[in-house]
Scaffold this motif. Structure first.
Motif, PDB file in Angstrom:
ATOM      1  N   GLN A 137      25.296  37.417  23.484  1.00  0.00           N
ATOM      2  CA  GLN A 137      25.206  36.475  24.598  1.00  0.00           C
ATOM      3  C   GLN A 137      26.597  36.051  25.078  1.00  0.00           C
ATOM      4  N   GLN A 138      27.545  35.927  24.146  1.00  0.00           N
ATOM      5  CA  GLN A 138      28.909  35.547  24.537  1.00  0.00           C
ATOM      6  C   GLN A 138      29.582  36.648  25.352  1.00  0.00           C
ATOM      7  N   LYS A 139      29.271  37.916  25.014  1.00  0.00           N
ATOM      8  CA  LYS A 139      29.834  39.032  25.797  1.00  0.00           C
ATOM      9  C   LYS A 139      29.305  38.953  27.233  1.00  0.00           C
ATOM     10  N   ILE A 140      28.002  38.689  27.332  1.00  0.00           N
ATOM     11  CA  ILE A 140      27.376  38.583  28.659  1.00  0.00           C
ATOM     12  C   ILE A 140      28.004  37.423  29.441  1.00  0.00           C
ATOM     13  N   ASP A 141      28.186  36.304  28.746  1.00  0.00           N
ATOM     14  CA  ASP A 141      28.768  35.132  29.412  1.00  0.00           C
ATOM     15  C   ASP A 141      30.181  35.442  29.908  1.00  0.00           C
ATOM     16  N   LEU A 142      30.929  36.164  29.081  1.00  0.00           N
ATOM     17  CA  LEU A 142      32.292  36.520  29.470  1.00  0.00           C
ATOM     18  C   LEU A 142      32.286  37.371  30.746  1.00  0.00           C
ATOM     19  N   LEU A 143      31.402  38.369  30.793  1.00  0.00           N
ATOM     20  CA  LEU A 143      31.327  39.224  31.980  1.00  0.00           C
ATOM     21  C   LEU A 143      30.973  38.396  33.215  1.00  0.00           C
ATOM     22  N   HIS A 144      29.994  37.502  33.067  1.00  0.00           N
ATOM     23  CA  HIS A 144      29.599  36.652  34.190  1.00  0.00           C
ATOM     24  C   HIS A 144      30.769  35.803  34.672  1.00  0.00           C
ATOM     25  N   ARG A 145      31.494  35.238  33.719  1.00  0.00           N
ATOM     26  CA  ARG A 145      32.587  34.344  34.088  1.00  0.00           C
ATOM     27  C   ARG A 145      33.673  35.122  34.844  1.00  0.00           C
ATOM     28  N   VAL A 146      34.018  36.318  34.326  1.00  0.00           N
ATOM     29  CA  VAL A 146      35.056  37.115  34.984  1.00  0.00           C
ATOM     30  C   VAL A 146      34.592  37.497  36.391  1.00  0.00           C
ATOM     31  N   GLU A 147      33.324  37.883  36.507  1.00  0.00           N
ATOM     32  CA  GLU A 147      32.800  38.299  37.806  1.00  0.00           C
ATOM     33  C   GLU A 147      32.841  37.134  38.800  1.00  0.00           C
ATOM     34  N   ASN A 148      32.325  35.967  38.342  1.00  0.00           N
ATOM     35  CA  ASN A 148      32.283  34.787  39.210  1.00  0.00           C
ATOM     36  C   ASN A 148      33.655  34.356  39.678  1.00  0.00           C
ATOM     37  N   GLU A 149      34.553  34.234  38.719  1.00  0.00           N
ATOM     38  CA  GLU A 149      35.894  33.739  39.037  1.00  0.00           C
ATOM     39  C   GLU A 149      36.618  34.717  39.957  1.00  0.00           C
ATOM     40  N   THR A 150      36.422  36.008  39.719  1.00  0.00           N
ATOM     41  CA  THR A 150      37.104  37.014  40.536  1.00  0.00           C
ATOM     42  C   THR A 150      36.561  36.980  41.969  1.00  0.00           C
ATOM     43  N   ARG A 151      35.257  36.903  42.088  1.00  0.00           N
ATOM     44  CA  ARG A 151      34.624  36.891  43.406  1.00  0.00           C
ATOM     45  C   ARG A 151      35.116  35.723  44.263  1.00  0.00           C
ATOM     46  N   LYS A 152      35.411  34.604  43.591  1.00  0.00           N
ATOM     47  CA  LYS A 152      35.862  33.410  44.314  1.00  0.00           C
ATOM     48  C   LYS A 152      37.269  33.542  44.905  1.00  0.00           C
ATOM     49  N   LEU A 153      38.003  34.559  44.442  1.00  0.00           N
ATOM     50  CA  LEU A 153      39.420  34.603  44.783  1.00  0.00           C
ATOM     51  C   LEU A 153      39.692  34.873  46.259  1.00  0.00           C
ATOM     52  N   ASP A 154      38.804  35.622  46.911  1.00  0.00           N
ATOM     53  CA  ASP A 154      39.090  35.963  48.312  1.00  0.00           C
ATOM     54  C   ASP A 154      37.790  36.275  49.035  1.00  0.00           C
ATOM     55  N   SER A 155      37.701  35.874  50.289  1.00  0.00           N
ATOM     56  CA  SER A 155      36.457  36.078  51.034  1.00  0.00           C
ATOM     57  C   SER A 155      36.263  37.539  51.435  1.00  0.00           C
ATOM     58  N   ARG A 156      37.313  38.346  51.324  1.00  0.00           N
ATOM     59  CA  ARG A 156      37.197  39.745  51.722  1.00  0.00           C
ATOM     60  C   ARG A 156      36.615  40.624  50.598  1.00  0.00           C
ATOM     61  N   ILE A 157      36.339  40.010  49.443  1.00  0.00           N
ATOM     62  CA  ILE A 157      35.810  40.792  48.320  1.00  0.00           C
ATOM     63  C   ILE A 157      34.356  41.152  48.575  1.00  0.00           C
ATOM     64  N   GLU A 158      34.059  42.461  48.494  1.00  0.00           N
ATOM     65  CA  GLU A 158      32.707  42.960  48.722  1.00  0.00           C
ATOM     66  C   GLU A 158      31.980  43.205  47.414  1.00  0.00           C
ATOM     67  N   GLU A 159      32.695  43.714  46.448  1.00  0.00           N
ATOM     68  CA  GLU A 159      32.047  44.086  45.189  1.00  0.00           C
ATOM     69  C   GLU A 159      33.014  43.875  44.038  1.00  0.00           C
ATOM     70  N   VAL A 160      32.465  43.418  42.915  1.00  0.00           N
ATOM     71  CA  VAL A 160      33.259  43.276  41.686  1.00  0.00           C
ATOM     72  C   VAL A 160      32.496  43.986  40.567  1.00  0.00           C
ATOM     73  N   ILE A 161      33.169  44.887  39.893  1.00  0.00           N
ATOM     74  CA  ILE A 161      32.555  45.602  38.767  1.00  0.00           C
ATOM     75  C   ILE A 161      33.379  45.291  37.522  1.00  0.00           C
ATOM     76  N   VAL A 162      32.720  44.774  36.503  1.00  0.00           N
ATOM     77  CA  VAL A 162      33.427  44.424  35.268  1.00  0.00           C
ATOM     78  C   VAL A 162      32.801  45.209  34.124  1.00  0.00           C
ATOM     79  N   SER A 163      33.630  45.850  33.322  1.00  0.00           N
ATOM     80  CA  SER A 163      33.078  46.554  32.169  1.00  0.00           C
ATOM     81  C   SER A 163      33.772  46.111  30.893  1.00  0.00           C
TER      82      SER A 163
END
Lengths: 483, 443
Positions: A137-163
């Motif tokens: 669950q912590q791995k999943i939470d980490l991925l979500h957090r990275v995705e969320n925070e990254t997406r917030k960085l710029d309005s021009r972002i269309e897609e974020v892929i985290v592995s």
């Protein structure tokens, strides 16, 4: 001893293999007059998680285990492997491979006795199982957090892929003298890719890293979120990129991952097998000048926790810091046991294999150039017109002709000593034995890459590291479209 | 008969895996199992270098809990390990998200006809036979010319195996196939110039391999012709991709129309369906049912029936390359391409290799490409290259340490001719391809 016991518990005990079984297999191998023999046991657990389109899309778990049996006679190698770690299977494998020795009679060396090697060499990573360093669950939470925070960085972002990828591997090598050596190897990696769009134009940026450590590496010191920020920055820079120049020009390479230059231009050409066979552009050149006197290049498997580091290589030889080029002079090659023996030198701990199903050969670990004395800004200032290449994708080399390529993914024009416009990605091509002789300035800012390198040779992939300070090369061909 | 029994045995295991998945609560599951045996023999300078006995097996399973998915794989096929692997996949599905597009293929798209595609021809060459053949091949290369100075050797690889796959929609199929190859790589030296090149032959039936002597001779010729290569000055000119590297150009095109890149919008051919991507004379099609070919298969890696179909006709893009998932993301149906294309073929033109050189006139013949250098999102293309400078249809001298660059969209649109000098050794079958103009960077 702790490592040896862990490896025995992970590989031999579940398979019901006793020391006496290893003695039987080795005695079978040694009943022909072979020069060397080993049995390589491996058990790897691998997991990966991918987040894409705002959801956790994929998860996989893989188990790979098996044993490879090898006999060497002169320059000849017999090899067989099986994913079944069972005595009858491995005895048959031993029979098959010892047939590499065609002449000579059976010899009685049935006295092979297994002994535990103390393994009192320095360890370059911890024993933890990275797969268990966070709860699922912590791995999943980490991925979500990275995705969320990254997406917030710029309005021009269309897609974020985290592995997120982790490997926990046990290896155990039984050598012809009966000694058993073992290693327990963690490896983790995270990657963030973003796609941005502006006025119908799309670009991509990607950043990742990791090492021989556990998942907490990505949480400590904000590492994972840093990957997101860097991926976005690169993608946005590329939106502004103009056509790259074409032709031969002065190139300044950034510190860190651009060290893939060293890996391709000289690293492969300095692997022992090519040099024993005389097929490398560097063959027979030890003692000669192959770089400007500003250049000292090492291959170092002993760095703590790095992606390319190994406590022992896959033949049980402790890794070293091997000087390849010292002040411009070629000092030596990277060796496994076979090539070291045939060339009459010592192994350097570079005998690596992708898995039990592959034969070991000389491979790099972490290859980097030592720092020089120039301030990186001073290096840029010294260039009237040229290219500053900050980030790279992959590369490739023809070790015989010496020609190598590596592809810039983020680059800028340098005009009158200043970094100006970003240019589109372009491939750079050069000649390995020549390129380092054109190094005219070496920065003081040595940096190692973030832990993303995978090197392919003869169809085998192994994790590696690279690094370098900022470098100025007086003349390299840049493959842009702007003629 | 033996194969038949072994396929049935593996089918039983796959069915057990699927049953186990359902028992552990999965609403749907898919499993694949492969077993392969092989021998690789390499010789160098007239003597044996390595003898490798291969024996691989692997199991992969994907489970669905409603719209959540998990997958796992193992090389250990013991009962305990199978149970554990299914358990690992199920445990992962607890953490993945609901994805409305996830799931097994549509049942009506699954393959129902399984013609014998003539893919299995084991080669009983034995270690001694393989050594003898490899030595014959290397000898042919080494004795070809006095400038052949060294060798990386010759090798024989022969593999045969069985693949079985099944899913909880009732699909359960398997087939046996073989693959054999012979390759040779030698070095040549003249003055300070040292070069290396190679040649190989590959086929499902050893009968279809080129002769050892021919492979050796071609390896030697290809190496010798590279000696004393030089760079070119930076310029723009037409570029002829020889057949062996032209397949890479088509590979990039296939990447751009593949579902994964399309639904991620990371393709330079977004929304290109039914538009002119190539010049009008170009037809590109898939031929999955060719007997004995390397890319033949009656179903894809999800069990969906493959199709004989035009991907490009009259230069217009007629279809994408889709798996079940990527098709659903795009609101389309799978094209039977989970795992890739099947014998992708571009219709050859009228010109042979010499004719294509004449058509090139003055420009660059590319015989080798280095590095990745392809940006799928933008189509920007920049790769290291080696080959020959050609004037008035005649090869002048070898070139190296240059790059060729352009944008794939323009390059595909500006193809002038496709040769009939087709290279049949891979899953992409093409002759040489002439591109109107590219940027060359050199000294």
């Amino acid at each position: 001893m702790e490592i040896l016991n862990l490896a025995r518990q992970a590989i031999l005990m579940p398979a019901g293999i006793q020391d006496s079984d290893i003695e039987k297999i080795m005695s079978r191998l040694l009943s022909s007059p072979v020069d060397a023999a080993d049995i390589y046991f491996q058990s790897s657990h691998f997991e990966s998680w991918v987040m894409e389109g705002g959801i956790i899309k994929e998860g996989t778990h893989n188990i790979e285990q098996g044993a490879g049996v090898r006999a060497v006679f002169g320059e000849k190698t017999g090899f067989a492997y099986s994913d079944r770690i069972e005595l009858p299977v491995l005895l048959e494998a031993a029979n098959n491979v010892k047939a590499i020795v065609r002449q000579g009679q059976e010899v009685d060396r049935s006295h092979c006795k297994v002994s535990m090697h103390a393994g009192d060499w320095p360890k370059h990573y911890a024993l933890h199982n990275p797969l268990k360093s966070l709860a699922d669950q912590q791995k999943i939470d980490l991925l979500h957090r990275v995705e969320n925070e990254t997406r917030k960085l710029d309005s021009r972002i269309e897609e974020v892929i985290v592995s997120l990828v982790g490997v926990h591997e046990h290896i155990l090598v039984a050598r012809q003298d009966g000694s058993l050596v073992a290693d327990v190897r963690p490896l983790v990696r995270m990657n963030v890719t973003v796609i941005v769009e502006q006025d119908g134009q799309r670009e991509q940026g990607s950043m990742g890293g990791g090492g021989r450590c556990d998942y907490n590496y990505f949480i400590d010191r904000d590492t994972a979120l840093g990957y997101g920020r860097e991926a976005v920055r690169q993608a946005l820079v590329n939106l502004e990129a103009v056509e790259a120049p074409a032709g031969n020009m002065t190139v300044v390479l950034g510190s860190g991952w651009p060290g893939i230059l060293l890996h391709e231009a000289i690293g492969h050409g300095l692997e022992g097998d090519f040099n024993r066979k005389g097929t490398s552009a560097f063959s027979g050149r030890v003692g000669e000048r192959v770089a400007s006197d500003l250049c000292t290049v090492v291959d170092d498997g002993t760095l703590q926790g790095r992606r390319g580091s190994l406590t022992i290589d896959d033949e049980g030889t402790p890794t070293e810091k091997t000087v390849l080029i010292e002040n411009g002079i070629l000092k030596g090659y990277m060796q496994d046991q076979l090539n070291a023996r045939l060339m009459g030198v010592s192994p350097t701990g570079n005998g690596r294999r992708e898995s039990y199903a592959h034969l070991p050969m000389p491979r790099m670990t972490n290859t980097y150039m030592l720092p020089g004395r120039h301030d990186p800004e001073e290096i840029i200032k010294s260039v009237k017109k040229g290219l500053y290449a900050k980030n790279f994708g992959g590369g490739q080399v023809d070790i015989t002709s010496g020609k190598f390529v590596f592809s810039a993914s983020e680059a800028y024009l340098i005009e009158d000593g200043k970094i100006t416009r970003p240019v589109k990605g372009a491939t750079l091509i050069g000649n390995g034995p020549e390129v380092l002789t054109k190094v005219s300035m070496v920065g003081s800012d040595l940096e190692l890459d973030s832990g993303v390198g995978t090197c392919g040779k003869d169809g085998q992939s192994v994790p590696v590291g690279v690094g370098q300070p900022t470098l100025k090369i007086d003349g390299l061909t840049v493959g842009g479209t702007s003629v | 008969m033996q194969n038949h029994q072994q396929i049935n045995h593996l089918k039983n295991i796959v069915q057990d895996i699927l049953d186990e998945a359902v028992k552990q609560g999965a609403s749907a599951a898919e499993a694949g199992l492969s077993q392969e045996n092989g021998l690789s023999v390499s010789v160098r300078l007239g003597d044996v270098e390595t003898i490798e006995h291969h024996c691989d097996q692997g199991l992969g399973v994907t489970v669905y809990f409603g719209q959540r998915k998990g997958s796992a794989s193992t090389t250990d096929l013991s009962v305990a390990s199978i149970k554990e692997t299914v358990g690992a996949a199920c445990s992962i599905a607890r953490y993945t998200s609901e994805d409305q597009y996830a799931g097994l293929p549509d049942k009506e798209l699954l393959a129902t006809e399984f013609p014998d595609l003539d893919l299995n021809h084991p080669w009983d060459i034995g270690v001694d036979g393989a050594i003898a053949l490899a030595i014959e091949c290397e000898d042919a290369a080494r004795s070809y010319h006095e400038e052949i100075s060294n060798s990386e050797g010759a090798s024989i690889d022969t593999h045969q195996g069985i693949r079985v796959m099944g899913n909880t929609l009732g699909f359960l199929q398997g087939f046996a196939s073989s693959r054999h190859s012979l390759s040779c790589s030698v070095l040549a030296q003249r003055g300070d110039s040292m070069q290396r090149d190679y040649w190989y032959t590959v086929a499902r039936n050893a009968r279809d391999l080129e002769s050892a002597a021919d492979v050796g001779k071609k390896a030697a010729e290809r190496t010798l012709r590279r000696l004393q290569a030089r760079s070119l000055s930076t310029r723009q000119c037409p570029v002829l991709y020889c057949a062996e590297v032209a397949s890479g150009l088509l590979g990039s095109f296939i990447g751009a129309i593949s579902g994964g890149n399309l639904y991620r919008k990371s393709s330079f051919l977004l929304d290109a369906l039914n538009t002119q991507v190539f010049p009008e004379f170009v037809r590109i099609h898939e031929r999955p049912y060719l007997k004995g070919a390397l890319g033949s298969s009656s179903y894809d890696s999800e069990g969906v029936a493959t199709q004989t179909r035009d991907i490009v006709s009259d230069g217009i893009l007629r279809g994408y390359v889709l798996s079940t998932y990527s098709a659903r993301k795009l609101g389309l149906r799978s094209t039977g391409n989970a795992g890739g294309v099947h014998n992708l073929t571009i219709d050859p033109g009228k010109l042979d290799y010499q004719g294509m050189l004449k058509e090139l006139g003055t420009g660059l013949l590319v015989t080798e490409l280095m590095g990745q250098g392809v940006n799928m999102v933008t189509g920007d293309y920049s790769r290291g290259a080696a080959g020959f400078w050609v004037e008035n249809g005649e090869i002048q001298y070898p070139v190296e340490e240059i790059t060729i660059a352009g944008n794939l969209k323009d390059m595909l649109r500006n193809i002038i001719a496709v040769g009939n000098d087709v290279d049949y050794r891979g899953n992409i079958r093409t002759g040489s391809i002439l591109v109107e103009r590219m940027s060359i960077a050199g000294e």
